[in-house]
Design a protein around this motif. Structure first.
Motif, PDB file in Angstrom:
ATOM      1  N   VAL A  37      -6.155   3.905   5.276  1.00 35.36           N
ATOM      2  CA  VAL A  37      -5.130   3.962   6.315  1.00 35.36           C
ATOM      3  C   VAL A  37      -3.814   3.497   5.720  1.00 35.36           C
ATOM      4  CG1 VAL A  37      -6.842   3.491   8.102  1.00 35.36           C
ATOM      5  CG2 VAL A  37      -5.499   1.611   7.169  1.00 35.36           C
ATOM      6  N   VAL A  38      -2.737   3.775   6.435  1.00 38.26           N
ATOM      7  CA  VAL A  38      -1.414   3.328   5.974  1.00 38.26           C
ATOM      8  C   VAL A  38      -1.343   1.805   6.108  1.00 38.26           C
ATOM      9  CG1 VAL A  38       1.066   3.476   6.344  1.00 38.26           C
ATOM     10  CG2 VAL A  38      -0.368   5.502   6.662  1.00 38.26           C
ATOM     11  N   ASN A  39      -0.888   1.161   5.054  1.00 34.17           N
ATOM     12  CA  ASN A  39      -0.729  -0.300   5.065  1.00 34.17           C
ATOM     13  C   ASN A  39       0.181  -0.704   6.221  1.00 34.17           C
ATOM     14  OD1 ASN A  39       0.361  -2.988   4.440  1.00 34.17           O
ATOM     15  ND2 ASN A  39      -0.706  -2.735   2.475  1.00 34.17           N
ATOM     16  N   LEU A  45       0.884   3.349  -0.800  1.00 29.99           N
ATOM     17  CA  LEU A  45       1.071   3.249   0.647  1.00 29.99           C
ATOM     18  C   LEU A  45      -0.225   2.962   1.392  1.00 29.99           C
ATOM     19  CD1 LEU A  45       3.283   3.667   2.874  1.00 29.99           C
ATOM     20  CD2 LEU A  45       2.523   6.034   2.987  1.00 29.99           C
ATOM     21  N   LEU A  46      -1.344   3.468   0.871  1.00 29.28           N
ATOM     22  CA  LEU A  46      -2.604   3.365   1.597  1.00 29.28           C
ATOM     23  C   LEU A  46      -3.311   2.039   1.354  1.00 29.28           C
ATOM     24  CD1 LEU A  46      -4.052   6.969   1.194  1.00 29.28           C
ATOM     25  CD2 LEU A  46      -2.662   6.031   3.043  1.00 29.28           C
ATOM     26  N   ASP A  47      -4.105   1.639   2.334  1.00 28.84           N
ATOM     27  CA  ASP A  47      -4.823   0.371   2.301  1.00 28.84           C
ATOM     28  C   ASP A  47      -6.237   0.604   2.832  1.00 28.84           C
ATOM     29  OD1 ASP A  47      -5.362  -2.294   1.992  1.00 28.84           O
ATOM     30  OD2 ASP A  47      -4.327  -2.931   3.824  1.00 28.84           O
ATOM     31  N   HIS A  82       3.850  -1.272   5.727  1.00 24.40           N
ATOM     32  CA  HIS A  82       4.748  -0.132   5.534  1.00 24.40           C
ATOM     33  C   HIS A  82       4.823   0.789   6.755  1.00 24.40           C
ATOM     34  CE1 HIS A  82       5.185  -1.172   1.353  1.00 24.40           C
ATOM     35  NE2 HIS A  82       3.904  -1.021   1.108  1.00 24.40           N
ATOM     36  N   TYR A  83       3.886   0.639   7.703  1.00 25.27           N
ATOM     37  CA  TYR A  83       3.799   1.606   8.796  1.00 25.27           C
ATOM     38  C   TYR A  83       5.080   1.721   9.626  1.00 25.27           C
ATOM     39  CZ  TYR A  83       1.432   4.638  12.121  1.00 25.27           C
ATOM     40  OH  TYR A  83       1.068   5.716  12.883  1.00 25.27           O
ATOM     41  N   TYR A  97       9.688   5.234   1.374  1.00 26.87           N
ATOM     42  CA  TYR A  97       8.616   4.251   1.306  1.00 26.87           C
ATOM     43  C   TYR A  97       7.806   4.557   0.054  1.00 26.87           C
ATOM     44  CZ  TYR A  97       6.884   8.240   4.048  1.00 26.87           C
ATOM     45  OH  TYR A  97       6.608   9.504   4.514  1.00 26.87           O
ATOM     46  N   PRO A  98       6.874   3.680  -0.339  1.00 23.52           N
ATOM     47  CA  PRO A  98       6.121   3.918  -1.585  1.00 23.52           C
ATOM     48  C   PRO A  98       5.336   5.225  -1.536  1.00 23.52           C
ATOM     49  CG  PRO A  98       5.797   1.665  -0.817  1.00 23.52           C
ATOM     50  CD  PRO A  98       6.533   2.387   0.273  1.00 23.52           C
TER      51      PRO A  98
END
Length: 540
Positions: A463-465, A451-453, A468-469, A445-446
């Motif tokens: 938090v993790v997007n 990855l984070l949002d 992608h979670y 994954y990225p």
């Protein structure tokens, strides 16, 4: 000197009958006095403990402390004499496994007795909804039974406030994975310089963003704050639970003078003389995470790490000495712990929780318990899990153990010197970048920056997007192990790849082809554990 200067200035102002100047000098003197006293933090006097009917508990942890730095692990340096004395007078869980070698999920399991898929903290970036734990924690139960519960930490222990453990008193940093905090800290050069001048009570109160930075070690300050809290708590009949968690042994492995000179050769000329360098930004950390061992000065990094371990052990010694001199030791349970260990390329990469290969040192934690009701001088060798600590401690405190825990009470097995025959399950954390040694078909994954949002702009929590979670959950490597065997599940784009390790004979050699029966038996148990994860099911 400031006091003398102020006195002279005040004298001449009065002589000149200059009222505004008198007021100005007095105000300046008051400010000087406030700054002076606000930045002083003295050692507490020896407490005069009152009689308490229930045992106290003091947990002392260090982020990233490896289990093999304790005595009795065949390490070539004697780093932990104070912890070793506790171990000799109490119980050591020699092979204690954490479910995820990352701080937030690890301490969530330690303080709830649950596997990560049951408490829902799977990484260091949980959503605000997931921070609300699904059932009462150890702290909730102690609160109900009349304990004063308190937690002290630096930047590494922000999760003790972020997750709903519900300590009555909390002295920790703000959530470190928050965009608002990161912006307030500013560029790395500025924040590292400012942190040198905010390492005091004044900085903690008014500039906590800089006080809690890793630029200046807080090991000594936190230890003193812990002793001050013990002194205050000992005056009351109310039993207390104090959790001290420090970043003493965490990257970038910076310790105070004279510790950083203990093991570094005098003629060392490299860039990591005092600290593991080039870790000032997320980009630098990601780039270093992707490097092989050839890029690093591993011997010097280990020298720095061992210096940090020694300083942590000395601080433990000061706390234990204070407990004994305050006549609290007979009624106080002391626990030494960590959230995870550290990998110095034993598994092909550095850090923690990146891979589960073989006898991964980042997945084992030191766990020592000493106090009333604890068996004395026991080095318990069977496999145990950090989820077993909560029910074990509740038993020692004569508090009913909830029936919905995943962990088990170890005391009956320790007293009988009998293995509980437990299996420890693990999963990897989130990779910051492309980790060396990953399987060529590993699901990816990225990197962490992409990855984070920030779904809640008001809170600023990273938090993790959610896009992608599912991939993050699906990509996790998983494992099951006991004293002898460890089976690893590696998620690839086609089908799972399994590796089997004989932990007693050759812990880093895959022997899956030689032991089909062992593989089949462990695979059945591991597959069942994975299938019990609702997020794993939904990610497929």
């Amino acid at each position: 000197m400031l006091a003398i200067t102020s006195a002279i200035a005040l004298f001449f102002a009065i002589e000149e009958n200059d009222t505004p100047l008198v007021i100005y000098v007095l105000a300046l003197a008051v400010l000087y006095a406030y700054i002076y006293y606000a930045t002083i933090s003295n050692e507490p006097a020896i407490a005069k403990a009152v009689t308490q009917t229930k045992p106290n508990v003091i947990m002392i942890g260090s982020d990233t402390l490896r289990h093999d730095r304790l005595g009795g692990s065949n390490y070539h340096r004697n780093l932990t004499p104070n912890i070793d004395k506790l171990s000799a007078d109490g119980l050591r869980l020699y092979k204690c496994i954490t479910p995820v070698a990352r701080t937030a999920p690890s301490i969530a399991s330690l303080f709830t007795g649950l596997w990560p898929h049951n408490h829902k903290i799977r990484d260091n970036y949980p959503s605000l909804a997931d921070c609300k734990l699904p059932q009462p924690s150890l702290i909730d139960i102690l609160n109900e039974h009349g304990y004063l519960t308190a937690s002290i930490s630096d930047w590494c222990g922000a999760d003790f406030a972020k997750l709903s453990f519900n300590f009555k008193e909390i002295s920790v940093a703000e959530d470190q994975w928050n965009i608002k905090l990161l912006l307030r800290q500013g560029p790395s050069l500025i924040r590292n310089v400012l942190s040198l001048f905010t390492n005091n009570a004044l900085g903690k109160r008014f500039l906590p963003e800089f006080y809690y930075l890793a630029g200046v070690p807080l090991t000594g300050s936190l230890g003193r704050e812990c002793r001050q809290l013990i002194a205050r708590s000992a005056k009351n009949s109310q039993p207390f639970f104090i959790n001290l968690f420090t970043s003493a042994t965490h990257v970038p492995f910076n310790s105070e003078y004279p510790y950083y000179n203990l093991f570094t050769p005098k003629d060392y000329k490299g860039e990591s003389r005092f600290i593991m360098t080039r870790l000032a930004s997320a980009e630098e950390i990601i780039k270093k995470q992707e490097k092989s061992s050839d890029f690093f000065d591993i011997p010097q990094i280990i020298n720095l790490y061992d210096s940090c371990v020694k300083q942590f052990d000395d601080e433990v010694g000061k706390i234990i000495d204070y407990i004994e001199k305050s006549n609290l030791s007979d009624n106080t349970i002391v626990i030494i712990y960590s959230d995870h260990g550290a990998d110095f390329f034993e598994t092909g990469c550095w850090g923690q929780g990146n891979t589960l290969v073989g006898d991964d040192p980042s997945g084992r934690i030191p766990l020592v318990i000493k106090g009333p009701g604890v068996p004395i001088g026991v080095n318990f060798k069977p496999t145990t899990r950090s989820i077993d600590v909560m029910p074990t401690l509740l038993d020692l405190l004569n508090i009913p153990i909830p029936t919905n825990l995943d962990g088990v009470n170890l005391i009956p097995y320790v007293k009988a010197q009998k293995s509980p025959e437990l299996f420890a399950f693990q999963e990897t954390g989130i990779w910051l970048g492309k980790i060396p040694g990953l399987h060529p078909d590993q699901i990816l994954y990225p990197n962490i920056v992409e990855l984070l949002d920030i779904p809640d702009k008001k809170s600023g929590t990273l938090v993790v997007n959610e896009k992608h979670y599912p991939t993050v959950i699906r990509a996790k490597s998983r494992s099951i192990q006991n004293e002898k065997w460890k089976l690893i599940y590696i998620a690839t784009y086609t089908k799972p790849v399994y590796q089997l390790y004989d932990l007693e004979n050759d812990p880093y050699l895959d022997v899956i082809e030689s032991h089909p029966d062992i593989f089949a038996a462990l695979k059945k148990l591991l597959d069942s554990h994975i299938e019990s994860d609702p997020l794993f099911k939904s990610s497929h």
